[in-house]
Scaffold this motif. Structure first.
Motif, PDB file in Angstrom:
ATOM      1  N   MET A   1     -37.360  -1.236  42.436  1.00  0.00           N
ATOM      2  CA  MET A   1     -37.877  -0.699  43.686  1.00  0.00           C
ATOM      3  C   MET A   1     -36.986  -1.247  44.795  1.00  0.00           C
ATOM      4  N   ASN A   2     -36.384  -0.345  45.625  1.00  0.00           N
ATOM      5  CA  ASN A   2     -35.528  -0.820  46.713  1.00  0.00           C
ATOM      6  C   ASN A   2     -36.391  -1.223  47.916  1.00  0.00           C
ATOM      7  N   ASN A   3     -35.739  -1.641  48.998  1.00  0.00           N
ATOM      8  CA  ASN A   3     -36.455  -2.147  50.184  1.00  0.00           C
ATOM      9  C   ASN A   3     -37.344  -1.094  50.840  1.00  0.00           C
ATOM     10  N   GLU A   4     -36.996   0.207  50.697  1.00  0.00           N
ATOM     11  CA  GLU A   4     -37.803   1.254  51.308  1.00  0.00           C
ATOM     12  C   GLU A   4     -38.942   1.704  50.399  1.00  0.00           C
ATOM     13  N   GLY A   5     -39.068   1.098  49.217  1.00  0.00           N
ATOM     14  CA  GLY A   5     -40.135   1.463  48.296  1.00  0.00           C
ATOM     15  C   GLY A   5     -39.800   2.618  47.371  1.00  0.00           C
ATOM     16  N   HIS A   6     -38.516   2.999  47.308  1.00  0.00           N
ATOM     17  CA  HIS A   6     -38.091   4.075  46.419  1.00  0.00           C
ATOM     18  C   HIS A   6     -37.556   3.491  45.112  1.00  0.00           C
ATOM     19  N   LEU A   7     -37.710   4.268  44.034  1.00  0.00           N
ATOM     20  CA  LEU A   7     -37.187   3.836  42.734  1.00  0.00           C
ATOM     21  C   LEU A   7     -35.708   4.167  42.643  1.00  0.00           C
ATOM     22  N   GLN A   8     -34.957   3.272  42.023  1.00  0.00           N
ATOM     23  CA  GLN A   8     -33.554   3.537  41.743  1.00  0.00           C
ATOM     24  C   GLN A   8     -33.186   2.852  40.444  1.00  0.00           C
ATOM     25  N   LEU A   9     -32.082   3.322  39.828  1.00  0.00           N
ATOM     26  CA  LEU A   9     -31.626   2.722  38.572  1.00  0.00           C
ATOM     27  C   LEU A   9     -31.128   1.313  38.822  1.00  0.00           C
ATOM     28  N   ASP A  10     -31.428   0.430  37.902  1.00  0.00           N
ATOM     29  CA  ASP A  10     -30.999  -0.962  38.002  1.00  0.00           C
ATOM     30  C   ASP A  10     -29.514  -1.049  37.676  1.00  0.00           C
ATOM     31  N   ALA A  11     -28.716  -1.525  38.635  1.00  0.00           N
ATOM     32  CA  ALA A  11     -27.266  -1.653  38.424  1.00  0.00           C
ATOM     33  C   ALA A  11     -26.944  -2.756  37.428  1.00  0.00           C
ATOM     34  N   ASN A  12     -27.867  -3.691  37.189  1.00  0.00           N
ATOM     35  CA  ASN A  12     -27.644  -4.801  36.273  1.00  0.00           C
ATOM     36  C   ASN A  12     -28.219  -4.518  34.885  1.00  0.00           C
ATOM     37  N   LYS A  13     -28.345  -3.245  34.533  1.00  0.00           N
ATOM     38  CA  LYS A  13     -28.911  -2.933  33.219  1.00  0.00           C
ATOM     39  C   LYS A  13     -27.971  -3.398  32.109  1.00  0.00           C
ATOM     40  N   THR A  14     -28.532  -3.595  30.935  1.00  0.00           N
ATOM     41  CA  THR A  14     -27.762  -4.084  29.801  1.00  0.00           C
ATOM     42  C   THR A  14     -26.773  -3.031  29.342  1.00  0.00           C
ATOM     43  N   LYS A  15     -25.532  -3.470  29.107  1.00  0.00           N
ATOM     44  CA  LYS A  15     -24.479  -2.594  28.604  1.00  0.00           C
ATOM     45  C   LYS A  15     -24.064  -3.122  27.231  1.00  0.00           C
ATOM     46  N   TRP A  16     -23.415  -2.264  26.439  1.00  0.00           N
ATOM     47  CA  TRP A  16     -22.983  -2.665  25.097  1.00  0.00           C
ATOM     48  C   TRP A  16     -22.065  -3.885  25.163  1.00  0.00           C
ATOM     49  N   ILE A  17     -21.237  -3.925  26.177  1.00  0.00           N
ATOM     50  CA  ILE A  17     -20.281  -5.026  26.281  1.00  0.00           C
ATOM     51  C   ILE A  17     -20.979  -6.367  26.532  1.00  0.00           C
ATOM     52  N   ASN A  18     -22.193  -6.340  27.114  1.00  0.00           N
ATOM     53  CA  ASN A  18     -22.945  -7.555  27.438  1.00  0.00           C
ATOM     54  C   ASN A  18     -23.743  -8.092  26.245  1.00  0.00           C
ATOM     55  N   ILE A  19     -23.807  -7.331  25.166  1.00  0.00           N
ATOM     56  CA  ILE A  19     -24.564  -7.783  23.994  1.00  0.00           C
ATOM     57  C   ILE A  19     -23.662  -8.675  23.148  1.00  0.00           C
ATOM     58  N   SER A  20     -24.182  -9.821  22.745  1.00  0.00           N
ATOM     59  CA  SER A  20     -23.423 -10.781  21.947  1.00  0.00           C
ATOM     60  C   SER A  20     -23.049 -10.169  20.597  1.00  0.00           C
ATOM     61  N   PRO A  21     -21.807 -10.403  20.128  1.00  0.00           N
ATOM     62  CA  PRO A  21     -21.389  -9.855  18.830  1.00  0.00           C
ATOM     63  C   PRO A  21     -22.200 -10.421  17.666  1.00  0.00           C
ATOM     64  N   SER A  22     -22.821 -11.568  17.855  1.00  0.00           N
ATOM     65  CA  SER A  22     -23.605 -12.162  16.766  1.00  0.00           C
ATOM     66  C   SER A  22     -25.009 -11.551  16.675  1.00  0.00           C
ATOM     67  N   LYS A  23     -25.419 -10.761  17.656  1.00  0.00           N
ATOM     68  CA  LYS A  23     -26.744 -10.149  17.658  1.00  0.00           C
ATOM     69  C   LYS A  23     -26.790  -9.003  16.639  1.00  0.00           C
ATOM     70  N   THR A  24     -27.892  -8.859  15.916  1.00  0.00           N
ATOM     71  CA  THR A  24     -28.069  -7.797  14.927  1.00  0.00           C
ATOM     72  C   THR A  24     -29.132  -6.816  15.415  1.00  0.00           C
ATOM     73  N   TRP A  25     -29.180  -5.643  14.776  1.00  0.00           N
ATOM     74  CA  TRP A  25     -30.170  -4.645  15.164  1.00  0.00           C
ATOM     75  C   TRP A  25     -31.584  -5.152  14.971  1.00  0.00           C
ATOM     76  N   SER A  26     -31.799  -5.888  13.926  1.00  0.00           N
ATOM     77  CA  SER A  26     -33.157  -6.362  13.623  1.00  0.00           C
ATOM     78  C   SER A  26     -33.633  -7.399  14.644  1.00  0.00           C
ATOM     79  N   SER A  27     -32.725  -8.063  15.359  1.00  0.00           N
ATOM     80  CA  SER A  27     -33.145  -9.074  16.328  1.00  0.00           C
ATOM     81  C   SER A  27     -33.297  -8.492  17.739  1.00  0.00           C
ATOM     82  N   MET A  28     -33.010  -7.240  17.910  1.00  0.00           N
ATOM     83  CA  MET A  28     -33.097  -6.641  19.260  1.00  0.00           C
ATOM     84  C   MET A  28     -34.473  -6.205  19.598  1.00  0.00           C
TER      85      MET A  28
END
Length: 178
Positions: A151-178
């Protein structure tokens, strides 16, 4: 019109299945295989034989002639299959064959406007459209979740710019642990 569709030859009715087509190809000297360019479909053409149910008179013959001899394509279908409509007109020659006692049949050829038959026009019910926009006054997500939205300052919804990207996921993480 007091006519019935009859078959006089083999006892079986023949009707058009697929329109005749011409293969368009270009031949090049020295190449045995021609190059395919496309196809050209011819309009459907079919023969009909109509027998009079009862004897006919001059008035009946003139009525049938006026019904068949049109200068434009008209819808034509049979009672056994009203879902298949041909737009056709009398084509080529036609003949009245009779026994001299005002009993007989008519042989004719029909030509369609194109290589296809059509189905009847289908009309759906009318749907009402409301011109007023839909406004939602809920500004919280107590009944749902707020995934990847902020929610931005005016009370409107917007997409989170800090959303998780594939590059941010640790290589040691597995599908079953997500």
């Amino acid at each position: 019109m007091g006519l019935i569709n009859v078959q006089l030859d083999s006892g079986l009715f023949a009707e058009p299945f697929v329109a005749e087509k011409e293969v368009m190809e270009v031949s090049i000297r020295g190449n045995d295989r021609p190059y395919f360019q496309g196809i050209k479909r011819s309009p459907l053409v079919f023969s009909l034989t109509f027998a009079f149910k009862d004897s006919y008179d001059e008035s009946k013959i003139r009525d049938v002639a006026r019904w068949l001899d049109k200068d434009h394509y008209c819808p034509f279908y049979t009672a056994s299959n009203p879902e298949r409509i041909f737009y056709c007109m009398l084509y080529s020659d036609s003949q009245l064959l009779h026994n001299g006692l005002r009993q007989g049949y008519i042989q004719l050829q029909m030509r369609c406007s194109d290589p296809y038959s059509y189905s009847p026009v289908s009309v759906s019910r009318i749907y009402e459209w409301r011109e007023s926009p839909l406004t939602m006054n809920d500004n919280h997500f107590s009944q749902g979740s707020l995934d990847q939205l902020i929610m931005n300052n005016e009370g409107h919804l917007q997409l989170d710019a800090n959303k998780t990207k594939w590059i941010n996921i640790s290589p040691s993480k597995t599908w079953s642990s997500m």
